[in-house]
Design a protein around this motif. Structure first.
Motif, PDB file in Angstrom:
ATOM      1  N   ARG A 157      10.660   3.656  27.148  1.00  0.00           N
ATOM      2  CA  ARG A 157      11.063   3.027  28.405  1.00  0.00           C
ATOM      3  C   ARG A 157      10.131   3.387  29.554  1.00  0.00           C
TER       4      ARG A 157
ATOM      5  N   THR B  99      12.801   7.407  26.251  1.00  0.00           N
ATOM      6  CA  THR B  99      13.163   6.182  25.547  1.00  0.00           C
ATOM      7  C   THR B  99      14.383   5.532  26.188  1.00  0.00           C
ATOM      8  N   ARG B 100      14.684   4.321  25.740  1.00  0.00           N
ATOM      9  CA  ARG B 100      15.861   3.606  26.240  1.00  0.00           C
ATOM     10  C   ARG B 100      17.164   4.302  25.852  1.00  0.00           C
TER      11      ARG B 100
ATOM     12  N   GLY C  57       8.090  -3.076  24.321  1.00  0.00           N
ATOM     13  CA  GLY C  57       8.317  -1.725  23.850  1.00  0.00           C
ATOM     14  C   GLY C  57       7.166  -1.097  23.087  1.00  0.00           C
TER      15      GLY C  57
ATOM     16  N   SER D  30      11.236   2.314  21.131  1.00  0.00           N
ATOM     17  CA  SER D  30      12.155   2.129  22.261  1.00  0.00           C
ATOM     18  C   SER D  30      11.704   2.881  23.503  1.00  0.00           C
TER      19      SER D  30
ATOM     20  N   LYS E 159      16.574   9.775  31.533  1.00  0.00           N
ATOM     21  CA  LYS E 159      16.056   8.402  31.631  1.00  0.00           C
ATOM     22  C   LYS E 159      14.657   8.352  32.228  1.00  0.00           C
TER      23      LYS E 159
END
Length: 261
Positions: A32, A45-46, A254, A30, A67
């Motif tokens: 990001r 990560t998300r 991802g 995941s 984030k």
């Protein structure tokens, strides 16, 4: 789906274009966003978890939920879903009072830059205060004089940014002691969704449809460079970073790839 993804990754192993060769990097589920600098690699990560890469493994970086994270000469910085700014101090994240930012970059010559939410005003924190900040007091930020949606600085050849129309601009010199830019120059080429400037002055961009470009011909006397070169990738890319001959790319599905020349 996993079988298809695995097949695509096998194809990525043999992708070689413009002397770049890519393979699967240490896996971080995941993922990001990623940033590299000073030999370090950090990612978010998300789910808002920041990590740092050590060898073949990713380790949780502090306890804050972030984030976006960035590492460079000014240390390790980040921002959370509420756009609060943080700096990693003694292994823990400390809130940096004074300005909210939706994206932050610590790759400059000691200064830290970022973009404010809603207004898209771009800001800079002077090197003296960015490097020495340890979590006490409020920092005053200096405007970079241009609305941007994304900004990134290198230690050698200035700062690059994307305006609200996703056009690319370069501030050929940003004084780290005053945060005053020497104007902004338009750089023609594809519209980008993010831009990356490495510590040694290499510049890469990702378009809205996931294509990767590298800016060529950047020198001290020609900091805007000469031309964009497309770097073919086996999958659409959503984010990237570069440091010490390693290009790290996050695919839209991802996966994390590590590319070298």
């Amino acid at each position: 789906m996993k079988a298809i993804a695995a097949l695509l990754l096998v194809l990525c192993y043999v992708v070689e274009s413009s002397t770049w060769e890519c393979k699967e990097a240490p896996r971080l589920y995941s993922i990001r966003q990623i940033d590299a600098g000073m030999g370090q690699v950090v990612a978010a990560t998300r789910y808002g978890r920041p990590y740092q890469l050590s060898g073949r493994y990713w380790y949780s970086l502090g306890l804050a939920s972030l984030k976006h994270v960035s590492v460079g000469p000014a240390g390790t910085w980040g921002c959370d879903s509420s756009n609060k700014v943080y700096k990693l101090v003694g292994g823990n994240w400390k809130v940096v009072n004074g300005q909210t930012l939706q994206q932050v970059d610590a790759g400059g010559d000691g200064q830290v830059v970022g973009v404010a939410p809603t207004t898209n005003y771009s800001y800079c924190q002077r090197a003296k205060y960015a490097c020495s900040y340890y979590g006490v007091g409020t920092l005053a930020w200096t405007g970079l004089t241009k609305p941007l949606v994304y900004v990134s600085c290198g230690k050698m050849y200035g700062c690059w940014g994307l305006d609200t129309r996703n056009r690319t601009f370069v501030a050929k010199k940003v004084n780290p002691d005053t945060c005053v830019p020497d104007g902004w120059t338009r750089v023609n080429g594809p519209t980008m969704q993010m831009i990356e400037v490495s510590t040694d002055g290499e510049v890469f961009g990702v378009t809205s449809d996931g294509k990767v470009f590298q800016r060529l011909g950047i020198t001290d006397s020609r900091r805007e460079g000469r031309t964009w070169r497309k770097i073919p990738m086996c999958m659409p890319i959503s984010h990237l970073t570069y440091d010490l001959n390693h290009l790290w790319v996050v695919t839209s599905s991802g996966w994390l790839l590590q590319c070298t020349k």
